[in-house]
Enzyme design. Structure first.
Site, PDB file in Angstrom:
ATOM      1  N   GLY A   3       0.802  -1.045  -0.043  1.00  0.00           N
ATOM      2  CA  GLY A   3      -0.160  -0.115   0.155  1.00  0.00           C
ATOM      3  C   GLY A   3       0.793   1.312  -0.027  1.00  0.00           C
ATOM      4  O   GLY A   3       0.455   2.252  -0.703  1.00  0.00           O
ATOM      5  N   ARG A  56      -8.149  -4.136  -1.204  1.00  0.00           N
ATOM      6  CA  ARG A  56      -7.991  -2.910  -0.531  1.00  0.00           C
ATOM      7  C   ARG A  56      -8.709  -1.819  -1.168  1.00  0.00           C
ATOM      8  O   ARG A  56      -8.369  -1.420  -1.978  1.00  0.00           O
ATOM      9  CB  ARG A  56      -6.632  -2.886  -0.210  1.00  0.00           C
ATOM     10  CG  ARG A  56      -6.101  -4.117   0.638  1.00  0.00           C
ATOM     11  CD  ARG A  56      -4.527  -4.028   0.894  1.00  0.00           C
ATOM     12  NE  ARG A  56      -4.299  -3.089   1.967  1.00  0.00           N
ATOM     13  CZ  ARG A  56      -2.908  -2.780   2.211  1.00  0.00           C
ATOM     14  NH1 ARG A  56      -1.991  -3.642   1.571  1.00  0.00           N
ATOM     15  NH2 ARG A  56      -2.651  -1.926   3.043  1.00  0.00           N
ATOM     16  N   SER A  73      -5.114   6.610   6.258  1.00  0.00           N
ATOM     17  CA  SER A  73      -4.233   7.835   6.129  1.00  0.00           C
ATOM     18  C   SER A  73      -3.214   8.098   5.003  1.00  0.00           C
ATOM     19  O   SER A  73      -2.910   8.819   4.461  1.00  0.00           O
ATOM     20  CB  SER A  73      -3.309   8.238   7.136  1.00  0.00           C
ATOM     21  OG  SER A  73      -2.653   7.097   7.356  1.00  0.00           O
ATOM     22  N   GLN A  74      -3.179   6.604   4.495  1.00  0.00           N
ATOM     23  CA  GLN A  74      -2.345   6.650   2.889  1.00  0.00           C
ATOM     24  C   GLN A  74      -2.849   7.652   2.144  1.00  0.00           C
ATOM     25  O   GLN A  74      -2.053   8.180   1.223  1.00  0.00           O
ATOM     26  CB  GLN A  74      -1.952   5.137   2.721  1.00  0.00           C
ATOM     27  CG  GLN A  74      -1.149   4.459   3.747  1.00  0.00           C
ATOM     28  CD  GLN A  74      -0.764   3.182   3.033  1.00  0.00           C
ATOM     29  OE1 GLN A  74      -1.105   2.647   2.170  1.00  0.00           O
ATOM     30  NE2 GLN A  74      -0.251   2.325   3.998  1.00  0.00           N
ATOM     31  N   ASP A  92      -0.855  -0.030  13.719  1.00  0.00           N
ATOM     32  CA  ASP A  92       0.127  -1.264  13.758  1.00  0.00           C
ATOM     33  C   ASP A  92       0.632  -1.659  14.736  1.00  0.00           C
ATOM     34  O   ASP A  92       0.564  -2.734  15.183  1.00  0.00           O
ATOM     35  CB  ASP A  92       1.260  -0.809  12.665  1.00  0.00           C
ATOM     36  CG  ASP A  92       0.614  -0.765  10.942  1.00  0.00           C
ATOM     37  OD1 ASP A  92      -0.345  -1.089  10.875  1.00  0.00           O
ATOM     38  OD2 ASP A  92       1.644  -0.097  10.566  1.00  0.00           O
TER      39      ASP A  92
END
EC number: 2.5.1.19
Length: 447
Positions: A96, A124, A172-173, A325
């Site tokens: 990602g 995703r 947030s990516q 994470d």
């Protein structure tokens, strides 16, 4: 370890020692893209050697970026501001941190590109990012299910006439991708490039990493809280000459956790009080669980209880929105708590390498924990005395599942990790490093 079907973990009793962390995945792929988009040569040191960074390096080579690898995490990138190759078919695995930012950069540069990945990558979501880029005139088409990869990127009519509005609640990516690519648009614009966030922004520390690194490459982003981000017209990346990648704070969580349940001390080097990574906050979570934490500028040390001698961590009820994470490590530590533990605001787990809420629920229950879960939460009651069960732990093709469940070896049950090679995504030699810290009673699972 790639290809090894399983790994039987010897019973662990104690952990102590020091670990030099591998480079941060989040920083590594950001730095590679920034170096490719910057004017001038960048010498990178400490780059993570993993599946995800190899995916990014391979993609940049396909796009015509000059790269020279010198080994031991050293890479020189010759940036030119734009990608020389205008047509490419990019396979980006399940990375990602490569797929989302490259989608944004390529869409704003223009060309003919196809971006695809492994089947899980195609599950995703990416629709929020695509919608935002289309507001700037990007041409992006879905090649499969709407809202998901694979994608085709074409020549759009790129302009910064209005802000790009992006949802903040899924990943947030998406915002990171827009921020990293925005100077591509700003260079040729006579007006500011503005990004607006709709809804609650999750994982804010990862945006802090992005903004910090953009500043290192000469682009200052003006922000109004977490709602509006502005890049001035004419902004362009410039190489800092050399940049060092910090150790991976998410990976640090596993070793600090070993110190928490194996007595310690366990010290990690490469991150510390001066880190730009939000996951260093996991050390504060451990402190709340009763673990002694000490810091230096580039190290953190944990001294905890000996769970093999009956020690227990303090139970917790914590909002993990900022460190999703590292929150996985906390879930594994709940096995050794003195009561039920609750992880809240972890909805982003649903769209990671696997559905991590479902996967964590399933595997913790195998070990004898009582587990409840919802859309964005987990509640874990540790196994009762005598309630631990031997388990074959499925890793769900998720590197963090494999590393988290190495902590289960401190319990009174036989633990087999299936597909341990999935750690190659971020930490190929994780289990070797783990074995160097842990001591116990090999091949014995009797109290």
């Amino acid at each position: 370890m790639t290809g090894q079907p399983y790994l039987d973990l010897p019973r662990a009793r104690q952990a102590r020692g020091q670990v030099a962390l591998p480079g941060s995945k989040s920083i590594s792929n950001r730095v590679l893209l920034l170096a490719a988009l910057a004017a001038g040569r960048t010498d990178i040191s400490g780059l993570l050697d993993s599946d995800d960074t190899r995916v990014m390096l391979a993609a940049l080579r396909q796009l015509g970026v000059e790269l020279a690898e010198a080994g031991e995490g050293r890479v020189t990138v010759g940036g030119a501001g734009r990608f020389p190759v205008k047509q490419a078919d990019l396979f980006l695995g399940n990375a990602g941190t490569a797929f989302r930012p490259l989608t944004a950069a390529l869409a704003l540069m223009g060309g003919q590109y196809r971006l695809s990945g492994v089947p899980r990558m195609h599950e995703r979501p990416i629709g929020d990012l695509v919608d935002a880029l289309r507001q700037w005139g990007a041409r992006i088409d879905y090649l499969g299910q709407a809202g998901y990869p694979p994608l085709a990127v074409g020549e759009g009519r790129i302009r910064a006439d209005a802000p790009a509005r992006v949802q903040g609640a899924v990943s947030s990516q998406f915002l990171t991708a827009l921020l990293l690519a925005a100077p591509v648009l700003a260079q040729g614009s006579d007006r500011p490039v503005v990004i607006e966030v709709a809804g609650e922004l999750i994982s804010k520390p990862y945006i802090e990493i992005t903004l910090n690194l953009m500043a290192r490459y000469g682009v200052q982003v003006r922000r109004d809280g977490w709602r509006t981000f502005t890049i001035e017209p004419g902004a362009a990346y410039r190489s800092p000459g050399a940049i060092a990648v910090e150790g991976d704070a998410s990976s640090a969580s596993y070793f600090l956790a070993l110190g928490a349940i194996g007595g310690g001390p366990v010290r990690v080097t490469g991150v510390g009080a001066d880190s730009i990574q939000g996951d260093v906050a996991f050390a504060r979570t451990l402190a709340d669980m009763g673990v002694q934490i000490d810091y230096g500028p580039d190290w953190i040390e944990a001294r905890g209880v000996r769970v093999d001698q009956g020690g227990r961590l303090k139970a917790f009820d914590t909002d993990f929105n900022l460190i999703p994470d590292a929150a996985m490590t906390a879930a594994a530590l709940a096995l050794y708590a003195d009561g039920p533990c609750r992880l809240r605001n972890i909805g982003s787990w649903r769209v990671k390498e696997t559905d991590r809420i479902h996967a964590m629920h399933t595997e913790l229950a195998k070990l004898g924990a009582e587990v409840e879960s919802g859309p964005d939460w987990l509640r874990i009651t540790p196994p009762a005395d005598g309630g631990w069960r031997d388990a074959h732990i499925g890793t769900w093709d998720d590197h963090r599942m494999a590393m988290c469940f190495s902590l289960a070896a401190f319990g009174p049950a036989a633990v087999r990790i299936l597909d341990p090679g999935c750690v190659s995504k971020t930490f190929p030699d994780y289990f070797d490093v783990y074995a160097g810290l842990v001591s116990g009673a090999p091949d014995s699972y009797d109290d």
